[in-house]
Each structure stands twice: as C-alpha cells, then as structure tokens.
Scaffold this motif. Structure first.
Motif, PDB file in Angstrom:
ATOM      1  N   ARG A 188       1.437   6.959  -6.688  1.00  0.00           N
ATOM      2  CA  ARG A 188       0.375   7.937  -6.931  1.00  0.00           C
ATOM      3  C   ARG A 188       0.915   9.362  -6.789  1.00  0.00           C
ATOM      4  O   ARG A 188       0.590  10.247  -7.579  1.00  0.00           O
ATOM      5  N   SER A 189       1.727   9.580  -5.777  1.00  0.00           N
ATOM      6  CA  SER A 189       2.268  10.921  -5.565  1.00  0.00           C
ATOM      7  C   SER A 189       3.179  11.346  -6.708  1.00  0.00           C
ATOM      8  O   SER A 189       3.357  12.537  -6.960  1.00  0.00           O
ATOM      9  N   LEU A 193       2.181   1.838  -3.535  1.00  0.00           N
ATOM     10  CA  LEU A 193       1.153   2.397  -4.404  1.00  0.00           C
ATOM     11  C   LEU A 193       0.927   3.871  -4.094  1.00  0.00           C
ATOM     12  O   LEU A 193       0.764   4.693  -5.011  1.00  0.00           O
ATOM     13  N   ASP A 194       0.923   4.234  -2.826  1.00  0.00           N
ATOM     14  CA  ASP A 194       0.743   5.639  -2.455  1.00  0.00           C
ATOM     15  C   ASP A 194       1.889   6.493  -2.997  1.00  0.00           C
ATOM     16  O   ASP A 194       1.669   7.609  -3.481  1.00  0.00           O
ATOM     17  N   ASP A 218      -3.903  -2.088  -9.789  1.00  0.00           N
ATOM     18  CA  ASP A 218      -3.912  -2.596  -8.435  1.00  0.00           C
ATOM     19  C   ASP A 218      -4.857  -3.790  -8.387  1.00  0.00           C
ATOM     20  O   ASP A 218      -5.419  -4.204  -9.416  1.00  0.00           O
ATOM     21  N   TRP A 274      -2.883   1.417 -14.576  1.00  0.00           N
ATOM     22  CA  TRP A 274      -2.820   1.269 -13.120  1.00  0.00           C
ATOM     23  C   TRP A 274      -3.599   0.021 -12.732  1.00  0.00           C
ATOM     24  O   TRP A 274      -4.820   0.005 -12.716  1.00  0.00           O
ATOM     25  N   GLU A 311      -0.617   7.152 -11.589  1.00  0.00           N
ATOM     26  CA  GLU A 311      -1.969   6.651 -11.790  1.00  0.00           C
ATOM     27  C   GLU A 311      -2.649   7.316 -12.976  1.00  0.00           C
ATOM     28  O   GLU A 311      -3.696   6.885 -13.437  1.00  0.00           O
ATOM     29  N   ARG A 312      -2.086   8.396 -13.501  1.00  0.00           N
ATOM     30  CA  ARG A 312      -2.655   9.046 -14.665  1.00  0.00           C
ATOM     31  C   ARG A 312      -2.218   8.322 -15.928  1.00  0.00           C
ATOM     32  O   ARG A 312      -1.320   7.490 -15.920  1.00  0.00           O
ATOM     33  N   ARG A 353       0.825  -1.211   0.000  1.00  0.00           N
ATOM     34  CA  ARG A 353       0.000   0.000   0.000  1.00  0.00           C
ATOM     35  C   ARG A 353       0.855   1.255   0.000  1.00  0.00           C
ATOM     36  O   ARG A 353       0.536   2.233  -0.688  1.00  0.00           O
TER      37      ARG A 353
END
Length: 780
Positions: A252-253, A248-249, A335, A333, A257-258, A245
């Motif tokens: 994302r930062s 993944l965070d 997940d 993305w 994820e785009r 997790r």
C-alpha cells in the motif's frame, strides 16, 4: 511482442466449462504420476518417442509443451493421464479438457512434421490396478488445426490485455520511488543486498534485526528488479498471518492498491546501485496483488462437498469464472475481503477463484506451504508455466519446523476409532483391513514408544487400497470437507506419499494409545517424522529465479544451512541494528533455576522479581514461560503475593477474538503483565511499540522437552551433523528466547528492560546467541 503460454494453461483457460467437481479425487501424487508415465512408456516399442517437445504459434501467441509420447510406426500421439478410482465416474468437463490438450499437441506435431492425419489417443492409467484404458480418435491435420485455432482465439483477447498490463506494470516499476523521505538505519543496504542477490540469480540468507523495516526493505528492491530480470511473479511467503498484513501494508505504501499509472519511467538501474529518489512519495503502481487464504478459512460451505450437486458455488463454476476473472484483474488489489467480494458477486467459490488468480497476479502473498510442501500450488504452477519467480520468505527461522511438518505424516488411532461407527457400508471392509493391520502393529511390542527399523509395509498397502475405495465412494456420495471420513482420506493419502520418499532424513515411530486409559486393545499412533527438511526444500530453492530468506533470528548460520538445504553459493549476511544499547537494560538471574526439577522452588522468586520490576517502573510487560502449567503456577503465585499487579493470561486455545482481546490490554500508558507461552502466538510477529510494552521476562531457555521423540531427533542429528544437542534443543530454544525478547524494542525511541530468568543464560554459549546490539547483561 509475443505471449508465451503452455499447452495445459491454454486449454485450462479456453476449454474448461461446467461445474467445479472434486469427486474424482484425491488424484495421484506427483511421484505416482511420474512412475505411471514411466511404466506406460516402458510398455511401448523401441521406436516410441517420449516427452516430445513441441512449439507452435498463432498470431502473437507462442504455445509450448511436451507431448507424453509418439509412436511413429502407428502414427499415434499419446496423452497419458494417471488416475485412481472408477474412470466412468470422471466428470465430463475433465475428460473434455484432456481431449483438448491431446488435440493441441496433435496439431503441433502435425505442423512440425508435416503430417496430414494423426491418431490421437488418451490413455488413462490406473495407478492401483496398473490397467490402461485407451481412448482414440483419428483426426486430420485440418481438424486438429481448427481445434488449436479456436482455443487460441478464445485466449487472444486475454493475452493482449496481459501484454498491455505487463508493459504498464514494468514502466511503473522502473519509475518506482521509495515511499518515504528517507530510509531507516540499515534499510538501504538491506534493499541493495536483496537487489544484487536477485540480479545474480542467487539466494540470500539475511539476518536483519527488528526495526529495520525488513518487509518494505525486501519488497521494494524485488519490485525494482522485476522488469529487468525479468520476473513473472514475486511470491511473498510467510509462516504467520501477521507477516501477510505487513506485506500488504508495505505494498500500500508503494501505491499498489491504486489502479493505473500513465507515462513511462527511467531506465532500470544497474545492479551496483539502486537509483532511488527518496524525496518522492509513491506513485500509483498497476500491480495485481493477491492474498491466498487456506481452504478451511475461505470455504463458504464447509458442510458441503466440492461439486455442483452439493455446493451452489461449485455449480457452473467454470461457466461464470471468465466474468469473475475479468472483474478480479480490473480490481487488481485482491486481499481476502476483495477476493471474497468478487467471488460471491459472481456466485463462485472464493478459494478456487484465488487459485485461478494466482496465474494472473504479479505479487502473491501466502503461507510458505504454497511453495514448499508436497501439494504446493504456486510451485506446481511455476513449473508448469515456466515462470521466472522471485521469492521472499519472511520469518525464515520458522521454516525448519514448518518444513518438518510438511514432510511428516501421522496416523492417529484415536481419530480412526471415532470414524469407525459412522462408516458407510461400502467402506467397512477395506477399513476393517486397515484396522486389523494397524492393531497388529500396535501389539508387536509392549513398550509405549518405539522406532521402527523399516516402514510398516502391510499398513501402507492397506491404506493405499482404502484410499482408492474412498475415492470410488466419494464419486457417488458427497463427503463434506470437515467430515471425519474426508480427513482420514487426506491423512491416509499423505502418509502414503511421505512413505514413498522416506529416508535418513526421517524416522518412523509408533506410540501406543489406550482407549480411555485401558491397556487392552491399545491402538497406536504411527508417524513418519521428518527431522531434516533440507532434501525436500533444496529443490524448491533451486526452482526459483532467486530469493531472500530473512529473519531477525537466522543464526547460527550452519544450523540453518544444514536443516534448510539452502544453496551452497547463498551468502549469509547480518545487518547492524538501528537501535542503541542505551535503549535497553538486560538482567540475568544468575542464581535462579527454572529447570523442571526446580519449578516449585522457583515460583516465589519469579513472582517477586516480576512484582519488583513492575513497582520500579509501572507499565506493560510480557512474561514468557515454557508451558501453560508453569505459566499458571507463576501467575497464581503473583496474584497471591502481589494482588496489586494487574495480570492477564494466554489460554491454551484462543480464537482470533481472544487473541485480539489479549493484545488489546497493552494500551498506551497501560499497566499490567501479560503471561504467555514462549514460542506461542505472542512470542513473535506482534508489534507493541512505545509504552505499549516496556519490558519482558523470559523464565526459560525455551529448550524442547526431553522425551523419547526429541531424543531420537537428537540422535539422528548427531549422526548427520555431529551437533545433536545444539540442533535438537539449544539453538531452537534460544531462537524462541530472542524472538520473544525482541518484542520490547520496536522503534528508535523505545526504551525497555529484559529479564532473563535462569542461571543458564549466564553461560558463554547462551550469551553468544543474544543480539550483538544488546548491552552487556547485569548478573543478579
């Protein structure tokens, strides 16, 4: 720009059709396959050429591989496939795939040597009977070229989009900016060290303290290095789901994820510095990110077997896979939820879609077993495809115990007894032989625990034959994934594989088991117990382009070097903590013993100390104990003497909901004490910043229990390294203590207290293993 692909990968992409079908399994192990290929080669003549390297091209595709053998006298190319079980039950689509591979090799050989025709032979070698089954076709060079070009044409459009994606990805990574206005203390030197390590193609052992932002601080430089090295893949490996997790965070930062990024970025920086614009927020990065989930968690129909006649998501799997694959790369993305959504939308298995998408992802997040264990899928793919891989191993201190587990094997007689009444008729005879040999082994001695000087050869032979019988039965009758028979088949095969590589790094022991407490007809648990995983892990380190092992507790250095097999040239570094000693108060109960013999007398002092601290500063605390029994005793005594202190307890078996409920009690401005087991699910990998947690009590050194098994491990480690007690007991115990205590201070504004509740914490050798930034402890 050309696209390089292995023969096997080309054929698996373009020639696989029909159902997913695992009935013709379990397949031979890698060691069995190598031995089978060698034996077949030894049976050929002196002029027989083995492992023939071949290469060819079609437009911008470069296709490479190694044909198993070529007999120039007979003008015969041979592709060897090892198997176990009745070959007539092999799925037709698997046979077609093998023919495609053989004929592609045939074309490459004809093109290289100017041959007009060639005999192409598929040789199936049964590893049990050692019998060969050859299947041959005489093919002209034109026929073989047509097969090759047809497969290449089927892959060409995919190759073009892969090349375009890689160009976009690399431009985006060259332009990648750190996503925040500044680094945390210590985070920039962390990033620079990781970058230099991968640039020099080395491994790094990094002890980076809590609060430094290790996940982002390692992923960011690895991504920056990706275009210049170049790296094909980054694998972020974890021992706990919490690490996944966090990864993944972090991605994302960074904008992963785009979907798209237009335009090019600056040139790749040199290795002496990372050119980072810390004032710029993360832009969109076209990374394909995949999270791998274990089969038991991803399976939608655990009561069904993995073939089209049983599971609806296996029927027509390879026919529907191309469209699902396109949808998956378009999403990017992947997940667990995203992968499942695409798989079920195309009516295919989520687990095996994840296995497929590992080929096309840029960053793969998964458990450490995907690279390090016997059946490591990411490692096998990397070897087959010759990928340049960068590895990040989070919470690497766990790799010692996880590595031992990967290279150990257990046969539990109690589980075998549960299996026997439900056995189908065709399997009763081979399993009866296993039972007989197993019982004889149990009755060789009356002692409860013993170490064998040599492997139990008769038992291993019986298991090998039984596995083959189960495979044959499975090819006709579906076996559910969660059935006792399926579990035994996997356990038996794994036991045989571990036996193949048994050595001084492991011990073989037998523990007597009595049914319902009776000594008559006692069974035995037989275990091949790995003590030092280094011989198995070292080749996996060497197979990567480079990487970083990082943890807040990666000391002492020699302990991890010896047991993990890290390359000799891998530097070990420790980074300063961003925290101040003024944030923490450490107290050692210098006159209190929590040794097993003193447990009863320790209950009241422990309960009173916890209550006194709670009354002095009300808030949320964690209290750690060596066992559930000890935990319950202290919790009961606290409830009896200080009922005003709210408490909640970890249970021995907690599902995800129960774990979340336990952590949910640690609310902002909350009050109470959570009781947990040291080294368990709440001893590391949880984040309770601010006043969600203001203190911890550690009522044990975390030393493993002194018992015959651990004493055997101590003796073996003493013989190998001269530090038996430290390696078997002291270092692993103190690592758990530091991890648990590290839950208290999680940010630069946190303040808290740690109570180390045992007189042994006052010893110099124990204090030497506490974090450097901690203030001097108060002895109480």
């Amino acid at each position: 720009m050309s696209y390089r692909i292995a023969v096997r990968a080309l054929c698996e992409f373009a020639a696989k059709r029909g159902d997913l079908d695992l009935r013709f399994t379990p397949s031979p192990s890698a060691q069995e396959g190598i031995a089978g290929h060698q034996l077949v080669g030894e049976r050929r003549g002196e002029r027989y050429e083995r492992e023939v390297a071949l290469c060819g091209s079609y437009r911008h595709l470069e296709v490479r591989g190694r044909a198993d053998g070529y007999d120039p006298a007979a003008n015969r190319l041979e592709e060897i496939k090892t198997h176990r079980g009745d070959l007539s039950r092999q799925p037709s689509n698997q046979r077609a795939l093998h023919w495609a591979q053989a004929k592609v090799y045939g074309h490459l050989l004809c093109a290289e040597r100017g041959l007009d025709q060639l005999t192409v032979t598929l040789t199936y070698f049964d590893i049990v009977s050692q019998r060969e089954t050859p299947l041959s076709e005489s093919c002209s060079a034109d026929e073989l070229r047509e097969v090759f070009e047809t497969l290449c044409q089927a892959f060409l459009a995919w190759a073009q989009q892969e090349l375009a994606h890689r160009r976009r990805r690399d431009r985006a990574l060259q332009a990648l900016r750190f996503p925040f206005a500044g680094f945390r203390d210590g985070q920039r030197p962390l990033a620079e060290t990781v970058y230099k390590s991968i640039h020099t193609r080395r491994w790094l052992m990094l002890q980076a303290p809590t609060g430094i932002g290790k996940t982002l601080g390692t992923l960011f430089p690895m991504l920056k290095a990706m275009p210049g090295e170049p790296l094909d893949k980054i694998f972020f490996l974890t021992a706990r789901n919490t690490g996944q997790r966090l990864a993944l965070d972090a991605l994302r930062s960074l904008g992963a994820e785009r979907q798209r990024l237009e335009g090019a970025g600056p040139d790749e920086p040199g290795c002496d510095d990372i050119d980072i614009d810390i004032d710029s927020a993360a832009e969109a990065v076209p990374l394909r990110v995949l999270t791998l989930t274990s089969r038991d968690k991803a399976c939608e129909h655990p009561d069904k077997a993995c073939h089209g006649d049983s599971c609806p998501l296996a029927a027509g799997f390879y026919d529907r896979l191309p469209e699902a694959r396109v949808a998956a790369v378009e999403r990017g993305w992947l997940d667990r939820a995203g992968l499942r959504d695409i798989a079920l939308g195309h009516e295919i298995c989520p687990y095996y879609l994840g296995q497929e998408m590992a080929r096309w992802a840029d960053v793969v997040i998964g458990d450490v077993n995907y690279w390090f264990d016997f059946h490591a899928m990411l490692y096998a793919l990397s070897q087959q495809q010759q990928w340049q891989v960068g590895l990040l191993v989070d919470e690497a201190h766990n790799l010692v115990e996880r590595g031992r587990g990967m290279y150990s094997a257990t046969l539990d007689h109690a589980a075998f007894r549960r299996l026997k009444p439900t056995l189908p008729a065709p399997l009763k005879r081979p399993l009866s032989r296993v039972a007989s040999v197993w019982q004889a082994l149990a009755e060789e001695s009356d002692v409860e625990y013993r170490v064998l000087e040599t492997l139990p050869g008769k038992l291993i032979n019986a298991l090998q034959q039984t596995v083959s019988q189960i495979v044959e039965y499975q090819s006709e009758q579906p076996i559910a994934l969660d059935s006792e028979l399926q579990r035994f088949a996997f356990d038996a095969q794994h036991f045989c594989r571990v036996a193949d590589v048994f050595g001084d790094h492991s011990i073989c022991d037998v523990t007597r088991q009595s049914p319902r407490g009776r000594q008559r007809n006692a069974g035995a648990r037989v275990m091949l117990r790995n003590v030092v995983p280094a011989p198995f892990l070292a080749p996996r380190f060497a197979a990567a382009h480079g990487g970083t092992l990082f943890s807040a507790t990666l000391a002492p250095e020699a302990y991890y070097r010896d047991l993990l097999g890290v390359p000799d040239d891998a530097p070990w570094m420790t980074l300063a903590s961003p925290f101040q000693d003024s944030q923490l108060r450490v107290t050692i109960a210098a006159r209190l013993s929590t040794r097993y013999a003193d447990r009863e007398s320790s209950l009241t002092p422990l309960a009173d100390r916890i209550a006194d601290q709670f009354q002095a500063r009300r808030g949320n605390y964690l209290a750690f104990f060596s066992s559930f029994a000890y935990l319950e005793q202290v919790a009961d005594r606290l409830a009896e003497r200080h009922p005003e202190v709210p408490i909640w307890r970890q249970a021995s078996r907690m599902d995800d909901d129960a774990r979340e409920a336990f952590l949910g009690r640690f609310e902002t401005s909350g009050e109470g004490v959570g009781f947990a087991v040291l080294g368990g699910i709440f001893g590391e990998g949880i984040d309770l910043p601010g006043d969600r947690l203001i203190g911890a009590f550690v009522a044990t050194l975390g030393l493993p229990q002194v018992n015959p098994v651990n004493e055997q491990m101590r003796a073996r480690l003493q013989a190998l390294y001269g530090h038996g007690y430290d390696y078997a007991y002291f270092f692993p115990g103190m690592q758990k203590v530091v991890q648990a205590a590290g839950r208290v201070i999680r940010s630069g504004t946190d303040e808290g207290v740690i109570h180390l509740l045992d007189d042994r914490f006052a010893r110099r050798e124990a204090q030497a293993l506490l974090p450097d930034w901690w203030p001097p402890a108060t002895l109480d």
